[in-house]
Design an enzyme around this catalytic site. Structure first.
Site, PDB file in Angstrom:
ATOM      1  N   PRO A   6       0.829  -1.207   0.000  1.00 41.37           N
ATOM      2  CG  PRO A   6       0.000  -1.050   2.164  1.00 41.37           C
ATOM      3  CD  PRO A   6       0.701  -1.985   1.229  1.00 41.37           C
ATOM      4  CE  LYS A  42      12.542  -0.281  -1.314  1.00 41.11           C
ATOM      5  NZ  LYS A  42      13.116   0.735  -0.391  1.00 41.11           N
ATOM      6  CG  ASP A  47      21.008  -3.572   7.089  1.00 40.91           C
ATOM      7  OD1 ASP A  47      21.488  -3.211   5.999  1.00 40.91           O
ATOM      8  OD2 ASP A  47      21.433  -4.552   7.728  1.00 40.91           O
TER       9      ASP A  47
END
Length: 582
Positions: free
Chosen positions: A312, A332, A367
């Site tokens: 979202p 990602k 991180d």
């Protein structure tokens, strides 16, 4: 096959020997207050692992032609390797090293437990070092003050304490305030203290726990340089205070460990909510942290049924971000066609993420775990996500029957995007978040990091309410940026023009422009201006930049200011500042 297994283990042993040498030298760097060397050592140690893997792969390919070995022989190599780990002190790390090297040589069809350590083969339970990983001290016999003196003396720091008697009084006073009263001392009353100090930035940490009957109370005591010697800076006596020392948004600690699993087991007992994957990572053993994380992830997939979805929030121009709602992380993937406005390519994005990993994250940058060739069950992906990956990241996406392979991705702790958080926050929560947002930017600037794109969507809010930056594609060093004031318009036509009437170089930044983009609405503007109006002026940024250029890198405390003896008891403050530059 035994020779290949031996060569693999020799590659790991060389890596860990160098890793320990650099970690052990942290003591001398702390004693001499050589802070530039501290920063260099942190960055160098991260590179050690990849260097040894590359070296080992090249040796195996040259000496054994390993690129052409059949799967059956690689299974045999693994069995010989397991035999070599029988009395090894870091078997779990050696297994991870075997996996990393093997994945550079084998095709991914071999990525299963016959050829790799998908599951551990050698137990680290009860594995101990000599001398032991922690020492026990008995206050009933010697007195608590004397025991604390003995503990500090045995660490043999080559710098005298400014006033150790004073600092010990503060430790005892803090303990009396925090420990349950009345406290009956049981026969097993003892202090268990890890045998090596933990080092990061300008601090050393003494870490242990108080054992009294069934009570186990963790503690951490930061040691800092004061004006005239070393000082005990605080007494952290709660797992909630200690956990941030090992957080995912901090630089890795340095500690000399012969048996890292013993240290991790001890720390896990102090912080039962902290996964061992995060503890290994916090100790600089991030490759094994990745191994444990992936095992936990596979376990979660087997015991869940929800599907991966697009995360979202506002969709990024550089990354496709997806998540599994039942799992507290995001995945990602770099887009094939990054928006032209970003003026960036795949390699530069990877370099930015590596910059963050090597830099001091001061609790303000998340991180990331970087993976290649990650296989997911296709049935767990929504069609919308599959279509997005095919359309926007085709070079990194592959379908193989019932499996989806993502060839390169980053995994981060999931946080609530700040823009979404502010939409639903109460006035008090919004005020606190906006103030901490400004603090995050200032603390990053104080350690030579300019976030670049400071929109709220690029910051997240942790479960503890801390604002953390997580979008790195426009990140830069402060010293590379030219902070300018917008020149006044020369004519009325200039003032009405949609284009700037002044020259703009690539690294020019105009802080006056931040306001219109960031400060929309009464929920945000008054709180930001009350605490951080200076961020809208080039003077602020240039002053910080000048300090950084002169070699001043701020020291941002990883524990609350109110826990420090200087604040609580009026002790002399540590030399320097906390990093929130004026």
């Amino acid at each position: 096959m035994p020779a290949i297994a031996q060569a693999l283990l020799e590659g790991f042993n060389k890596h860990y020997r160098l890793f320990r040498e650099l970690s052990r030298a942290a003591k001398q760097r702390f004693e001499t207050a050589d802070w530039p060397s501290v920063r260099r050592a942190h960055a160098e140690r991260i590179q050690f692992y990849d260097d040894r893997v590359k070296e080992t792969v090249e040796n195996l390919q040259r000496d054994f032609d390993t690129d052409n070995l059949p799967e059956m022989l690689w299974q045999e190599i693994k069995l010989h390797y397991v035999a070599l780990l029988t009395d090894h002190r870091q078997p779990e790390l050696a297994e991870t090293f075997f996996n990393t090297v093997s994945c550079k040589i084998l095709h991914r069809t071999y990525f299963h437990n016959d050829c790799l350590f998908v599951r551990p083969a050698v137990s680290t339970e009860y594995l101990e070092s000599d001398p032991p990983s922690y020492r026990s001290y008995y206050p009933l016999r010697d007195g608590l003050r004397a025991v604390l003196r003995q503990i500090l003396a045995e660490f043999d720091l080559r710098v005298p304490f400014e006033d150790l008697a004073r600092d010990l009084r503060y430790v005892l006073r803090a303990a009396r305030e925090r420990l349950p009263r009345p406290l009956r001392l049981e026969a097993n009353h003892q202090l268990q203290v890890l045998s090596a100090l933990f080092y990061r930035n300008r601090r050393a940490y003494l870490i242990g726990k108080i054992v009294n009957g069934s009570l186990e109370q963790p503690f951490a005591i930061p040691i800092v340089h004061g004006a005239a010697g070393l000082c005990l800076d605080a007494a952290l006596l709660d797992s909630r205070e200690i956990a941030p020392l090992f957080a995912f948004n901090r630089a890795y600690l340095m500690v000399d460990m012969e048996v890292p699993s013993a240290y991790v087991d001890f720390l896990a007992g102090m912080m039962p909510g902290k996964p061992k994957a995060e503890l290994y990572t916090a100790l600089g053993l991030q490759k094994h942290g990745k191994t444990l994380f992936y095992r936990d992830f596979l376990h979660h997939l087997k015991h869940s049924t929800d599907r991966f979805v697009i995360a979202p929030g506002i969709r990024g121009l550089v990354m496709i971000v997806f998540t599994l709602p039942s799992y507290p992380y995001v995945f990602k993937v770099i887009r094939d066609n990054i928006a032209p406005s970003k003026n960036i390519d795949h390699q530069t994005v990877k370099e930015k993420y590596m910059l963050v990993k090597r830099h001091d994250r001061v609790g303000r940058m998340a991180d990331t775990l970087e993976y290649t060739d990650v296989a997911f069950p296709r049935a767990r992906f929504t069609q919308e996500l599959i279509d997005e990956l095919k359309r926007e990241a085709a070079s990194l996406f592959e379908e193989d029957g019932e499996t989806i392979v993502v060839k390169h991705l980053y995994i981060e702790r999931r946080m609530m995007p700040l823009n979404l958080y502010l939409d639903f926050a109460t006035p008090a929560q919004a005020a606190a978040a906006v103030r901490d947002y400004g603090n995050a930017i200032k603390e990053l600037a104080s350690v030579n990091i300019f976030p670049g794109d400071m929109l709220f969507k690029n910051f997240g809010v942790t479960r503890g309410g801390r604002v953390v930056f997580y979008d790195y594609d426009e990140i830069a060093y402060m010293t590379e940026i030219s902070f300018r004031r917008i020149p006044p318009p020369r004519t009325p036509e200039d003032e009405m023009s949609a284009e700037p009437w002044y020259a703009v170089a690539q690294n020019d930044v105009f802080p006056e422009e931040f306001g219109p983009f960031l400060l929309s609405g009464d929920k945000i503007r008054p709180h930001f201006l009350a605490h951080h109006a200076d961020l809208l002026t080039p003077e602020y940024w240039n002053e910080v930049k000048a300090r950084v250029a002169e070699g001043e890198i701020a020291d941002v405390f990883p524990y609350s200011d109110h826990t420090r003896f200087a604040r609580r008891f009026g002790a002399p403050a540590q030399a320097g500042h906390t990093g929130r530059l004026p």
